[in-house]
Design an enzyme around this catalytic site. Structure first.
Site, PDB file in Angstrom:
ATOM      1  N   CYS A 185      -6.155   1.749   5.863  1.00 28.03           N
ATOM      2  CA  CYS A 185      -6.816   0.508   6.253  1.00 28.03           C
ATOM      3  C   CYS A 185      -6.272   0.080   7.620  1.00 28.03           C
ATOM      4  O   CYS A 185      -5.348   0.686   8.166  1.00 28.03           O
ATOM      5  CB  CYS A 185      -6.556  -0.578   5.208  1.00 28.03           C
ATOM      6  SG  CYS A 185      -4.842  -1.154   5.158  1.00 28.03           S
ATOM      7  N   GLU A 220       0.858   3.806   1.943  1.00 31.76           N
ATOM      8  CA  GLU A 220       1.343   4.157   3.277  1.00 31.76           C
ATOM      9  C   GLU A 220       2.574   3.340   3.650  1.00 31.76           C
ATOM     10  O   GLU A 220       3.537   3.856   4.222  1.00 31.76           O
ATOM     11  CB  GLU A 220       0.266   3.922   4.347  1.00 31.76           C
ATOM     12  CG  GLU A 220      -0.994   4.720   4.150  1.00 31.76           C
ATOM     13  CD  GLU A 220      -2.059   3.958   3.379  1.00 31.76           C
ATOM     14  OE1 GLU A 220      -1.742   3.348   2.325  1.00 31.76           O
ATOM     15  OE2 GLU A 220      -3.222   3.974   3.821  1.00 31.76           O
ATOM     16  N   CYS A 239      -2.432  -0.649   7.552  1.00 35.17           N
ATOM     17  CA  CYS A 239      -1.571   0.537   7.501  1.00 35.17           C
ATOM     18  C   CYS A 239      -1.656   1.349   8.792  1.00 35.17           C
ATOM     19  O   CYS A 239      -0.646   1.886   9.251  1.00 35.17           O
ATOM     20  CB  CYS A 239      -1.932   1.392   6.294  1.00 35.17           C
ATOM     21  SG  CYS A 239      -1.540   0.550   4.726  1.00 35.17           S
ATOM     22  N   HIS A 262       0.836  -1.200   0.000  1.00 30.41           N
ATOM     23  CA  HIS A 262       0.000   0.000   0.000  1.00 30.41           C
ATOM     24  C   HIS A 262       0.873   1.254   0.000  1.00 30.41           C
ATOM     25  O   HIS A 262       2.042   1.217   0.406  1.00 30.41           O
ATOM     26  CB  HIS A 262      -0.898   0.017   1.237  1.00 30.41           C
ATOM     27  CG  HIS A 262      -1.982  -1.007   1.197  1.00 30.41           C
ATOM     28  ND1 HIS A 262      -3.049  -0.976   2.064  1.00 30.41           N
ATOM     29  CD2 HIS A 262      -2.175  -2.092   0.409  1.00 30.41           C
ATOM     30  CE1 HIS A 262      -3.850  -1.996   1.814  1.00 30.41           C
ATOM     31  NE2 HIS A 262      -3.332  -2.692   0.814  1.00 30.41           N
TER      32      HIS A 262
END
Length: 158
Positions: free
Chosen positions: A94, A66, A97, A64
């Site tokens: 999410c 992040e 993260c 992701h």
């Protein structure tokens, strides 16, 4: 690393300034046919980490935006803790993260669009570090529209 000055324009807040740059990261993801989410880690006005979704290219569900930005920031800082840093991300993180932000001890999270389906805010317990400040809804419409547009185009293709 480059220092970015947002003080030249007193109308633009630091959060808006850096969210615009996070949106550029999201647009880079879009060019790679990735879900268009972008992230930056900023410390003392300096971007020390950046990233966008790479889950398709890397065939890695943990890639992701992040995670990319946090890892780059920790490498730039030469340590694993980011207490004096801010994570800017175009979509509410999410649970994975947000949990990673706990371990990095990020000082602040600023996100654009809320994510009622997959965002960490949908759970009742706090999974970010207790000292982490959280601000949501910065440039929310622009951030959300980029993701909505991506999925509309995907549905049309299929």
């Amino acid at each position: 690393m480059r220092y970015y000055s947002f003080t030249d324009d007193p109308v633009v807040s630091p959060d808006d300034f850096f969210m615009k740059l996070a949106l550029k990261e999201a647009e880079a993801a879009l060019q790679e046919d990735e879900i268009p989410i972008g992230a930056l880690v900023v410390c003392n006005g300096q971007i020390i980490g950046r990233g966008h979704n790479l889950t398709e290219r890397l065939n890695d569900v943990s890639a992701h935006a992040e995670m990319q930005a946090l890892t780059a920031a920790a490498n730039a800082m030469g340590g694993k803790y980011l207490q004096n840093c801010t994570l800017y991300v175009t979509m509410e993180p999410c649970v994975m993260c947000a949990g990673a932000s706990y371990w990095f001890q990020i000082g602040k999270i600023v996100f654009g669009a809320h994510d009622p389906k997959l965002g960490f805010g949908r759970i009742n317990q706090r999974i970010t570090h207790p000292k982490t400040l959280i601000t949501g809804g910065i440039m929310e419409n622009e951030c959300a529209e980029l993701v909505r547009s991506f999925f509309r185009k995907k549905r049309i293709k299929n």
